[in-house]
Design an enzyme around this catalytic site. Structure first.
Site, short mmCIF file in Angstrom:
data_model
loop_
_atom_site.label_atom_id
_atom_site.label_comp_id
_atom_site.label_asym_id
_atom_site.label_seq_id
_atom_site.Cartn_x
_atom_site.Cartn_y
_atom_site.Cartn_z
N ASP A 118 0.96 -1.19 0.09
CA ASP A 118 -0.02 0.04 0.12
C ASP A 118 0.93 1.26 -0.07
O ASP A 118 1.71 1.52 0.97
CB ASP A 118 -0.70 -0.11 1.21
N ALA A 133 -2.97 4.35 -8.20
CA ALA A 133 -3.82 5.52 -7.77
C ALA A 133 -5.19 5.29 -7.64
O ALA A 133 -5.67 4.19 -7.74
CB ALA A 133 -3.79 6.61 -9.07
N TYR A 134 -5.68 6.24 -6.76
CA TYR A 134 -7.31 6.17 -6.64
C TYR A 134 -7.93 6.80 -7.62
O TYR A 134 -8.03 8.13 -7.74
CB TYR A 134 -7.49 6.77 -5.21
N TYR A 180 -10.04 14.60 -7.39
CA TYR A 180 -9.00 13.84 -8.31
C TYR A 180 -7.99 14.67 -8.78
O TYR A 180 -6.95 14.49 -8.59
CB TYR A 180 -9.80 12.99 -9.28
N LYS A 204 -3.89 14.69 -7.87
CA LYS A 204 -2.95 14.46 -8.64
C LYS A 204 -2.02 15.78 -9.14
O LYS A 204 -0.72 15.44 -9.23
CB LYS A 204 -3.49 14.04 -10.15
#
Ligand SMILES: NC(=O)c1ccc[n+]([C@@H]2O[C@H](COP(=O)([O-])OP(=O)(O)OC[C@H]3O[C@@H](n4cnc5c(N)ncnc54)[C@H](OP(=O)(O)O)[C@@H]3O)[C@@H](O)[C@H]2O)c1
Length: 278
Positions: free
Chosen positions: A34, A58-59, A123, A127
């Site tokens: 993780d 990535a989420y 999001y 990033k």
């Protein structure tokens, strides 16, 4: 060269594992490590000693990020920094995957790598902050921004359209968002080339050409011979939790600098549809 792919169970990660046959490659998912756990990440780099790390973990659920900002920043920003710090300590090179969503979408001509970031969603912010902090932690890293990813390794727009078209006579698709569809196979090949070329700094990597989601859907349906009607609608009519940029086409200049040219998205779609059938 020994390469490590973080996010190997994802859409891009699977394509990278398939395409990267010329070097030793280690592929890891969140079950192996993780990236939020800085100690585990450091331990992993020390035992595996990769020359290159491709950070595709990535989420990525853009709408869910909107309601789970803590998780979005923990994975996409802080997790990325954990990897960069470990890369610096062990001397590994790092390529981080980022997104067209770091831009606001207000432009009408392709975004260059130096255009100011102005993300509109959680999001996109996670990033964008990841990019900034990564460049501070490891200035020589490579940040590869991509967009509208599709492939056989996971959920994606063409797959959704094809599944819906099989049961519905009419599909409403937004026509006021423009971007660059990108086939995971072509992106994987570009990434391998970038690593071979010891790329650094920000690079934009998408299939060439651009379209709206509506135009993309029409081309998908055309390629299958299904009679489904595709109707253009506005983003307002199809409201979603996270705002999307109206225009997020990425300029290919930075990729050309490394002598890399990606095929058109229409050519990529044809190959995807063939791959999906097999
Ligand atoms: N998809 C797009 O349209 C798009 C567009 C622009 C940029 N990108 C970027 O391209 C990259 C690849 O995207 P993708 O679509 O291939 O992603 P994806 O299919 O959603 O896969 C995400 C990967 O990240 C791993 N992961 C998630 N949380 C993690 C954590 N905390 N620790 C370690 N691994 C974790 C997942 O592992 P598990 O399977 O174990 O959960 C999976 O392997 C991402 O950086 C994404 O932001 C994607």
């Amino acid at each position: 060269m020994r390469a490590m792919i973080l996010g190997a169970s994802g859409l891009l990660g699977k394509a990278l594992l398939r395409e990267w046959t010329s070097d030793e490659v280690i592929g890891l998912s969140s079950r192996d490590v993780d990236i939020r756990d800085a100690d585990k990440v450091q331990e992993l780099m020390e035992t595996s000693r990769p020359d290159w790390i491709v950070l595709a973990a990535a989420y990525t659920n853009v709408d869910d990020c909107q309601s789970h900002p803590d998780l979005a920043f923990a994975v996409n920003r802080d997790g990325a920094v954990n990897v960069a710090v470990a890369a610096k300590r062990t001397g590994a090179k790092l390529l981080f995957l980022s997104s067209d969503y770091v831009f606001d979408g207000n432009k009408t001509s392709p975004y260059e790598t130096g255009t100011a970031r102005n993300p509109q969603s959680v999001y996109g912010r996670s990033k964008a902050e990841g990019e900034v902090q990564l460049l501070e932690a490891l200035p020589e890293c490579c940040i590869a921004r991509t967009s509208w990813l599709f492939g056989t390794g996971g959920k994606c727009f063409p797959d959704t359209i094809l599944k819906l078209a099989a049961t519905r006579p009419v599909l409403d698709v937004v026509n006021d968002q423009r971007g660059g569809p990108t086939y995971a196979v072509d992106l994987a090949r570009a990434i391998i080339e970038l690593c071979r070329n010891r790329a650094h700094g920000i690079v934009h990597a998408t299939n060439s050409g651009d379209c709206s989601w509506f135009e993309f859907a029409c081309e998908i349906i055309k390629g299958t011979g299904l009679g489904t009607e595709v109707r253009p609608v506005s983003s307002q009519q199809m409201a979603r939790p996270a705002p999307r940029p109206a225009y997020s086409v990425l300029s290919a200049k930075s990729l050309q600098h490394y002598g890399i040219a990606m095929p058109t998205w229409q050519d990529a779609l044809e190959r995807y549809l063939r791959e999906r059938k097999n």
